[in-house]
Design a protein around this motif. Sequence first.
Motif, mmCIF file in Angstrom:
data_model
loop_
_atom_site.group_PDB
_atom_site.id
_atom_site.type_symbol
_atom_site.label_atom_id
_atom_site.label_comp_id
_atom_site.label_asym_id
_atom_site.label_seq_id
_atom_site.Cartn_x
_atom_site.Cartn_y
_atom_site.Cartn_z
ATOM 1 N N THR A 248 -1.863 -33.745 -0.088
ATOM 2 C CA THR A 248 -2.713 -33.304 -1.195
ATOM 3 C C THR A 248 -4.076 -32.826 -0.694
ATOM 4 N N LYS A 249 -4.880 -32.331 -1.631
ATOM 5 C CA LYS A 249 -6.201 -31.802 -1.300
ATOM 6 C C LYS A 249 -7.087 -32.846 -0.647
ATOM 7 N N ASP A 250 -6.939 -34.108 -1.074
ATOM 8 C CA ASP A 250 -7.780 -35.174 -0.517
ATOM 9 C C ASP A 250 -7.121 -35.914 0.640
ATOM 10 N N THR A 270 7.302 -25.470 -12.639
ATOM 11 C CA THR A 270 6.388 -25.401 -13.782
ATOM 12 C C THR A 270 5.294 -26.445 -13.640
ATOM 13 N N ALA A 271 5.681 -27.670 -13.254
ATOM 14 C CA ALA A 271 4.687 -28.731 -13.048
ATOM 15 C C ALA A 271 3.726 -28.364 -11.923
ATOM 16 N N LEU A 272 4.217 -27.654 -10.935
ATOM 17 C CA LEU A 272 3.369 -27.217 -9.818
ATOM 18 C C LEU A 272 2.352 -26.153 -10.233
ATOM 19 N N GLY A 273 2.527 -25.595 -11.430
ATOM 20 C CA GLY A 273 1.655 -24.512 -11.851
ATOM 21 C C GLY A 273 2.142 -23.162 -11.392
ATOM 22 N N ARG A 274 3.418 -23.076 -11.010
ATOM 23 C CA ARG A 274 4.002 -21.810 -10.565
ATOM 24 C C ARG A 274 5.128 -21.397 -11.517
ATOM 25 N N GLU A 275 4.747 -21.217 -12.780
ATOM 26 C CA GLU A 275 5.727 -20.782 -13.785
ATOM 27 C C GLU A 275 6.349 -19.443 -13.417
ATOM 28 N N VAL A 301 3.553 -26.377 0.428
ATOM 29 C CA VAL A 301 2.412 -26.926 1.187
ATOM 30 C C VAL A 301 1.102 -26.392 0.625
ATOM 31 N N ALA A 302 1.042 -25.104 0.406
ATOM 32 C CA ALA A 302 -0.191 -24.492 -0.093
ATOM 33 C C ALA A 302 -0.508 -24.954 -1.512
ATOM 34 N N GLN A 303 0.504 -25.068 -2.345
ATOM 35 C CA GLN A 303 0.268 -25.433 -3.741
ATOM 36 C C GLN A 303 -0.149 -26.893 -3.880
ATOM 37 N N THR A 308 -5.931 -32.912 -5.941
ATOM 38 C CA THR A 308 -6.023 -34.252 -5.365
ATOM 39 C C THR A 308 -4.789 -35.069 -5.738
ATOM 40 N N LEU A 309 -4.649 -36.195 -5.076
ATOM 41 C CA LEU A 309 -3.522 -37.094 -5.355
ATOM 42 C C LEU A 309 -3.523 -37.534 -6.810
ATOM 43 N N ASP A 310 -4.674 -37.946 -7.320
ATOM 44 C CA ASP A 310 -4.734 -38.411 -8.712
ATOM 45 C C ASP A 310 -4.341 -37.297 -9.688
ATOM 46 N N GLU A 311 -4.763 -36.091 -9.399
ATOM 47 C CA GLU A 311 -4.421 -34.971 -10.281
ATOM 48 C C GLU A 311 -2.913 -34.736 -10.301
ATOM 49 N N TRP A 312 -2.276 -34.755 -9.123
ATOM 50 C CA TRP A 312 -0.827 -34.550 -9.074
ATOM 51 C C TRP A 312 -0.080 -35.702 -9.733
#
Length: 413
Positions: A248-250, A270-275, A301-303, A308-312
């Motif tokens: 994750t980002k963090d 979709t959950a990844l934000g890649r509809e 990997v990029a997405q 952050t972990l909490d956001e995912w």
Amino acid sequence: MESIKRPLDGVKVVELATFIAAPSCTRYLADLGAEVIKVESPAGDNLRYTAINEGRPTGDLENTSFDCDNANKKGICLNIKTPEGREVLEKLIAESDIFVTNVRHKSLVRDGLDYDSLKVKYPKLVMGYVTGYGENGPDKDLPGFDFTAFFARGGILGTLMDKDAVPMLTIPGFGDHPVGLYLANGILAALYRARETGKGDKVTVSLFHSAIWAIAIMLQGAQYGMDATRYPMSRKDIANPLTVVHKTKDGRWIQFAAPAYNLMYNRFVTALGREDLVDDPRYFPQANLQNNLHEFYDMLVAQVATKTLDEWCDIFKKADIPYAIAQTWDELLQDEQAWAANCFYKMHYPTGNDRTLVRPPILFQDTPLPEYKRGPYLGEQTEEILASLGYTEEQIQAMMAAGAAQHPAPKEH
């Protein structure tokens, strides 16, 4: 209020074993209510002396490792190389329903403690036996530990890693504890038959076979020679990248679990934000994905690195998609779910410290959780057990003086 009987109340078990696998089996039987007598030599179980490996204090007064696998037992210290000590062991076995050991076969035969010798005298006896590599074959007499027989020879250490990395770090007990529960499972079946028919049996579980069972799905698949089973492999080459851990980002790691790729693909992207990737023929169905694995992996990997972990965790929980944080041990010890699920027990030690100990993972609804009593100090109940076998005080003291039996004081830190 009448107290609830535990499943194995009245069952007697003798353990002649060291380290983890076999003692973890009898610890579970003790939790079920069996009277377990642990027989140790004057040197003591080797697990008493591994403090540096586990980062805990030395000595007996706060031995969390020993307590994990020896809780709720009684302990007697015997030198079974003496006639008197051997006689006591024989009396204990004669009164027992179950005898559990991991002593190597040649030594058992030499001492008349092998199953073929014992069943002549005690036909109802159930014997539980832990080996490294099984009882047949060219390597049956090799010494076995989970580091070697389970992790290495058993096909785990050489495969479950990225091909560009070194093998995983092994930890003690990882293979031993499953072996202990497998052995308990077999012992309970044999005990049932012994009660029904009067005929005992020998139950054997090896570290080697247990590891092979653990990896059976992929091991069986490997015979077809497909790339998806060519472990070790690069993370990028896993046939289903939705079952791989990602960063994750963090800087934390999150594990996804979408083994039914075609069923979960659209929900996942979709959950990844890649509809935009819904029903994308490059990646769906999974058969199409195989020609585009690296491209899809790089996208993941990029997405994942954008949040952050909490956001995912929040996103995947709301989407009802299986995920888990790759927790450290410090985090696991504080895990609210683990405490609520009765995975842990808080033990107070004579040192003044409170430590978190782990329970075996089998719980009953109508039988209360067992009290978690520490493992016995070396020979702690020696005199009590000898008296229960009919030895007089004079005989007990004579055995102590001769070194056939001992009750040493616990070693302090």
